[in-house]
Design a protein around this motif. Sequence first.
Motif, short mmCIF file in Angstrom:
data_model
loop_
_atom_site.label_atom_id
_atom_site.label_comp_id
_atom_site.label_asym_id
_atom_site.label_seq_id
_atom_site.Cartn_x
_atom_site.Cartn_y
_atom_site.Cartn_z
N ILE A 303 8.16 6.23 11.17
CA ILE A 303 7.56 4.91 11.11
C ILE A 303 6.57 4.92 9.94
CG2 ILE A 303 6.22 3.16 12.34
CD1 ILE A 303 8.94 3.71 13.56
N VAL A 304 6.80 4.05 8.97
CA VAL A 304 6.12 4.17 7.68
C VAL A 304 5.25 2.95 7.40
CG1 VAL A 304 6.44 4.42 5.19
CG2 VAL A 304 8.01 5.57 6.77
N SER A 305 4.04 3.22 6.90
CA SER A 305 3.17 2.19 6.35
C SER A 305 2.82 2.58 4.91
CB SER A 305 1.89 2.04 7.17
OG SER A 305 2.17 1.49 8.44
N LEU A 306 2.85 1.62 4.01
CA LEU A 306 2.53 1.86 2.61
C LEU A 306 1.70 0.68 2.12
CD1 LEU A 306 2.91 3.65 0.08
CD2 LEU A 306 5.00 2.35 -0.40
N LYS A 307 0.44 0.96 1.75
CA LYS A 307 -0.48 -0.12 1.38
C LYS A 307 -1.16 0.18 0.06
CE LYS A 307 -1.32 -1.22 6.25
NZ LYS A 307 -2.31 -1.42 7.34
N VAL A 308 -1.59 -0.90 -0.61
CA VAL A 308 -2.25 -0.80 -1.91
C VAL A 308 -3.68 -1.33 -1.78
CG1 VAL A 308 -2.20 -1.50 -4.33
CG2 VAL A 308 -0.05 -1.08 -3.11
N TYR A 309 -4.63 -0.60 -2.38
CA TYR A 309 -6.05 -0.95 -2.31
C TYR A 309 -6.63 -1.03 -3.72
CZ TYR A 309 -5.45 0.59 2.53
OH TYR A 309 -5.01 0.75 3.82
N ASP A 310 -7.68 -1.88 -3.86
CA ASP A 310 -8.40 -1.90 -5.13
C ASP A 310 -9.46 -0.82 -5.15
OD1 ASP A 310 -10.60 -2.83 -3.69
OD2 ASP A 310 -10.33 -4.92 -4.31
N ILE A 311 -10.22 -0.75 -6.22
CA ILE A 311 -11.17 0.36 -6.40
C ILE A 311 -12.34 0.28 -5.41
CG2 ILE A 311 -12.65 -0.78 -8.10
CD1 ILE A 311 -12.55 1.93 -9.66
N LEU A 312 -12.54 -0.91 -4.79
CA LEU A 312 -13.59 -1.08 -3.79
C LEU A 312 -13.10 -0.78 -2.38
CD1 LEU A 312 -15.27 -4.34 -5.15
CD2 LEU A 312 -15.99 -1.97 -5.51
N GLY A 313 -11.81 -0.46 -2.25
CA GLY A 313 -11.25 -0.16 -0.93
C GLY A 313 -10.70 -1.36 -0.20
N ASN A 314 -10.63 -2.51 -0.87
CA ASN A 314 -10.05 -3.70 -0.26
C ASN A 314 -8.53 -3.64 -0.32
OD1 ASN A 314 -12.64 -5.03 0.13
ND2 ASN A 314 -12.65 -5.35 -2.09
N GLU A 315 -7.88 -3.92 0.78
CA GLU A 315 -6.41 -3.95 0.78
C GLU A 315 -5.92 -5.16 0.02
OE1 GLU A 315 -2.81 -4.56 3.98
OE2 GLU A 315 -4.55 -3.36 4.62
N VAL A 316 -5.07 -4.93 -1.00
CA VAL A 316 -4.56 -6.03 -1.82
C VAL A 316 -3.10 -6.35 -1.52
CG1 VAL A 316 -6.21 -5.62 -3.68
CG2 VAL A 316 -3.98 -4.47 -3.73
N GLU A 317 -2.37 -5.40 -0.94
CA GLU A 317 -0.98 -5.69 -0.57
C GLU A 317 -0.47 -4.65 0.44
OE1 GLU A 317 3.42 -6.61 -2.47
OE2 GLU A 317 1.63 -6.72 -3.72
N THR A 318 0.30 -5.14 1.41
CA THR A 318 0.99 -4.26 2.35
C THR A 318 2.46 -4.24 1.97
OG1 THR A 318 -0.55 -4.75 4.15
CG2 THR A 318 1.60 -3.87 4.75
N LEU A 319 2.93 -3.11 1.48
CA LEU A 319 4.33 -2.97 1.09
C LEU A 319 5.21 -2.68 2.30
CD1 LEU A 319 3.81 -0.86 -2.16
CD2 LEU A 319 4.17 -3.33 -1.98
N LEU A 320 4.70 -1.87 3.23
CA LEU A 320 5.40 -1.55 4.47
C LEU A 320 4.36 -1.48 5.58
CD1 LEU A 320 7.67 1.39 3.19
CD2 LEU A 320 8.45 -0.92 3.74
N ASN A 321 4.71 -2.00 6.73
CA ASN A 321 3.79 -1.97 7.86
C ASN A 321 4.54 -1.53 9.12
OD1 ASN A 321 1.49 -2.23 9.40
ND2 ASN A 321 1.75 -4.43 9.72
N ASN A 322 4.46 -0.23 9.42
CA ASN A 322 5.11 0.34 10.59
C ASN A 322 6.61 0.05 10.61
OD1 ASN A 322 2.70 1.44 11.62
ND2 ASN A 322 2.19 -0.50 12.61
N VAL A 323 7.27 0.37 9.50
CA VAL A 323 8.71 0.13 9.35
C VAL A 323 9.46 1.43 9.65
CG1 VAL A 323 10.54 -0.50 7.74
CG2 VAL A 323 8.33 -1.67 7.65
N PRO A 324 10.46 1.43 10.55
CA PRO A 324 11.25 2.64 10.80
C PRO A 324 12.23 2.89 9.65
CG PRO A 324 12.05 0.82 12.15
CD PRO A 324 10.83 0.31 11.46
N LEU A 325 12.21 4.10 9.08
CA LEU A 325 13.08 4.46 7.97
C LEU A 325 13.74 5.80 8.24
CD1 LEU A 325 10.85 3.46 4.92
CD2 LEU A 325 12.78 2.19 5.86
N GLU A 326 14.94 5.98 7.69
CA GLU A 326 15.72 7.19 7.91
C GLU A 326 15.28 8.32 6.98
OE1 GLU A 326 19.38 5.92 4.92
OE2 GLU A 326 19.66 5.84 7.09
N VAL A 327 15.80 9.52 7.23
CA VAL A 327 15.54 10.69 6.40
C VAL A 327 16.01 10.42 4.98
CG1 VAL A 327 16.10 13.11 6.04
CG2 VAL A 327 15.79 12.24 8.37
N GLY A 328 15.24 10.90 3.99
CA GLY A 328 15.67 10.80 2.60
C GLY A 328 14.59 10.32 1.67
#
Length: 363
Positions: A303-328
């Motif tokens: 289960i994968v989450s991938l997020k982007v933050y600015d230099i102040l620690g503010n979340e600017v984009e959620t690329l993945l939010n608890n998405v189930p992904l296979e091996v690879g």
Amino acid sequence: MNKIILGVLIVFFSFKKNSFSQITINPSDIDTVVGHSQMFKWSDTIAVDLGTSGENKVWDFSSMNLSRTQSQLVIDKNSTQWGNTFSTSNYALKQVNVEQHDTSYEFYHLTQSSYLYTGFVDKYQSHFNVAKYAPEFSLANLPLSYNQSWNSTSKIKIAPYYYSTNLDSVLINAKVKFRTDGWGKLVSNSSVDSFDVLRLRHDDTLYIAGYLFGFVFYRDTVRTINYLYLSQNTGIVCEVASLDGETNPNFTTAVSFRLYSGAPVSVRGYGSSLPTKFSLAQNFPNPFNPSTVIQYSLPVTSIVSLKVYDILGNEVETLLNNVPLEVGEHYALFDGSQLSSGMYFYQLETNGFSVTRKMMLQK
């Protein structure tokens, strides 16, 4: 159905260095791309200027506006679950559409005198469509050089057929005319991204029959003109497919256009394509403007989450939010067109694993 033929030659070709002269492909050249992962930009239904066939040509595609991203990796076929299904193949090509996280596989058989396509596997929703060629489809007689021509025929059976709830299976009779009709230089995303290439034209005729309860429920015939631009070491650098029914070899509208967009993202040894640990690679390109690709590896289904933050620690984009992904290996596209220049951080979290890397948006 363009995927059936368009893209099948693709990826394993590497050439002897012979700048602006006739290029020859030998079986030994193909092994050099095994383990390399590459990125492509692509688009469907787009205006094109193909230029002309012949010797010492320049094909300039630097102004193409391509909005989607795809990665591809040449791997050992036994690192997939279909190695036994395509028992005669030597290699598998793994392709990932970054935005949709969709993965497909193509299987190939290399001999000293020929290059053959054995089939492919496509994921549709939670199902896999498995297509086998009978006999194996002849893509090229080796060695391959300028001004060669040949014909290939084969039958493709896709069963079960998950693309449509109205069909149980699909049978395709493929007839393809190949010709290496030009050589020269291809210009990619910028003036520095240029390649010495051999251009391969293939005219495809696909006779399609769809079956339901053992009876023919659907018939169609698809005819397209296609071009592959093959380069030293990089392999395929561009592929173009016409609309169905096109007769003009210099067509101006492509149903699909795919262009090499960067150096290999990673290199793995042959046969070791399945990751053994969690990892998050440096984004590519970096610095970037406006978009970049983030690569990460999963040794187990996660289960994968991938997020982007600015230099102040503010979340600017959620690329993945608890998405189930296979091996690879997996890829995510980050678009910073709405953000200001500066340093940003991307963080991967999954199965108790967390890692953060920095990247630079430079406008």
